[in-house]
Design an enzyme around this catalytic site. Structure first.
Site: not given
Length: 484
Positions: A50, A226
């Site tokens: 991420d 997401e």
């Protein structure tokens, strides 16, 4: 150069694009590309998922990412993207012992807003690790690695539900927040939302849902949209997002809107019906996703930041597998103004494109393994080559295909240039090795002299690539390329 040099098997549309690109007379000097090559060596950071790389006005890149322990927020900084790979890492915040913000510390992002630093992140509770919500830290001081950090608390949304992956951006002077959230009324794991911000930790007005996972590639394992990330280009806003489970099925989708449209109106956004970035077995990259964007050191190239794994099969829950790693590669733009993510390239040095000196909108690419020159190569990887140490050794280079690792630009006996698989022979090594020279028509470019036949260079003729002697000015122009 006459139109008859267009390949007979080029489609009418492609031929029109080629003809439109021929805007210079053969003797004219092309402009050096506005976005020259930006190359890096992957991987940037092992066991860091991420990831975000933020270029600040102080000359530093700031790097943050999810650590596999899911228990803290970390930062690195360096003056180059590559330098982040070896930069020391500082823990700026650690999870609480109990209560909120005590579990599953995920997906941090750092931003500098109105003279202060802010870190957005997701966190679960000590009593329920899946009670994940989005939170904000505020930091004061010029260097966020040594800043004094204050918890600004949870970002409140109308639904008190699973929330993560907050990102912030401005369009037309308005600051927005986008994030992923579960809606209890919809049978999905997470959807993408957008709202205006009153301040860096407070939304204002009613949030708008932009996308719900409904397509087949968005619903493998889990129904997920997401990790929103925003980049602007040519008067348009592009929002990429991640979809499906976090294993090899993880991939990127894309939304787009006009920068002058009402971004809080879902009708302003167009959703791509196909993923824009997926696993690639040939390059050994699986589950590319949760991306962000940054810019090259010279500010002239957009850089894609993402994580993936180097293997497909995972035992157990992918969230318990620690080996997602941070990678970067140049993001390109199609002639219609849309981003071209290409493929997740192989580990090692990232590839470049070679544009023609005298026909700057045309690129070297392979088609049915034949090397040629063509405009608007939307299958980006066909026009990307890694510059590696020459197969014949010191002083030479070889140009390896980005989407066919182990295949190289190679001069065959008749002078034709093809992309062929390395068969391990001395003859192949010789025919696939070149001396990289300053461009014969422009020293800012490059030319490739044959290792096997001195004085012969890779050049285009009738839009096909050959290795030939280049005695004339036009020949030298045909043998000069720019790295992009």
């Amino acid at each position: 150069m006459p139109a008859s040099r267009v390949l007979s098997r080029t489609s009418a549309a492609a031929a029109a694009a080629v003809l439109a690109a021929l805007v210079l007379p053969p003797s004219a000097q092309a402009a050096v590309p506005a976005s020259p090559a930006a190359t890096y060596t992957n991987t940037i950071a092992e066991q860091r998922a991420d990831a975000q790389i933020y270029k600040h006005t102080d000359g530093y890149y700031y790097f943050t990412a999810t650590v596999p322990e899911y228990n803290r927020l970390v930062l690195r900084r360096a003056t180059t993207i590559q330098g982040l790979a070896t930069a020391p890492e500082t823990t700026i915040w650690t999870q609480h012992a109990t209560g909120a913000m005590a579990n599953h510390i995920w997906a941090p992002e750092i931003h500098f807003i109105d003279g202060k630093w802010y870190v957005y992140f997701a966190a679960g509770s000590s009593t329920d690790q899946w009670r994940i919500r989005s939170y904000v830290l505020e930091g004061t001081g010029s260097n966020p690695l040594t800043a004094a950090w204050t918890e600004k608390g949870q970002i409140a949304t109308p639904m008190d539900s699973f929330t993560l992956d907050a990102t912030t951006f401005t369009v037309g002077g308005v600051r927005y927040l986008s994030w992923a959230q579960a809606d209890p009324a919809i049978a999905t794991n997470s959807n993408i939302y957008i709202a205006r911000l009153a301040n860096p930790w407070t939304i204002t007005g009613t949030p708008v849902r932009l996308t719900v996972p409904t397509l087949s590639w968005e619903t493998v394992g889990y129904k997920v949209n997401e990790g929103p990330a925003v980049i602007q280009h040519g008067g348009r806003v592009f929002l990429s997002y991640s979809a499906s489970a976090t294993d090899s099925n993880y991939c990127l989708g894309l939304l787009s809107a006009s920068a002058t449209a009402n971004l809080l109106d879902p009708a302003s956004w167009t959703k791509s019906q196909n993923p824009v970035f997926t696993s690639n077995a040939a390059t050994g990259q699986y589950g590319p996703g949760h991306n962000q964007f940054t810019v090259s050191e010279d500010g002239r190239s957009d850089i894609l930041v993402y994580h993936d794994r180097s293997y497909k099969d995972i035992t157990g829950d992918p969230l318990n597998d620690p080996n997602r790693r941070t990678r970067v590669q140049k993001l390109y733009w199609n002639t219609d103004g849309t981003p071209n993510f290409g493929i997740p390239v192989a580990d090692g040095v990232t590839p470049v494109r070679l544009s023609s000196y005298n026909f700057p909108a045309l690129y070297v690419r392979h088609f049915d393994y034949r090397a040629k020159l063509e405009a608007n190569v939307t299958n980006l990887a066909d026009s990307q080559f890694r510059t590696v140490t020459g197969l014949s050794g010191t002083g030479t280079v070889s140009l390896e295909s980005a989407n066919f690792p182990g295949y190289y630009l190679r001069t065959r006996a008749n002078g034709e240039v093809w992309v062929d698989k390395n068969d391990g022979t001395a003859a192949f090594r010789s025919s696939a090795s070149y001396y990289q020279r300053a461009g014969l028509a422009d020293a800012a470019g490059v030319s490739y002299e044959s290792y096997a036949t001195a004085g012969q260079y890779v050049r285009h003729y009738n839009y096909l690539m050959y290795t030939q002697a280049v005695p004339t000015t036009l020949d030298k122009a045909d043998a000069t390329f720019y790295r992009q």
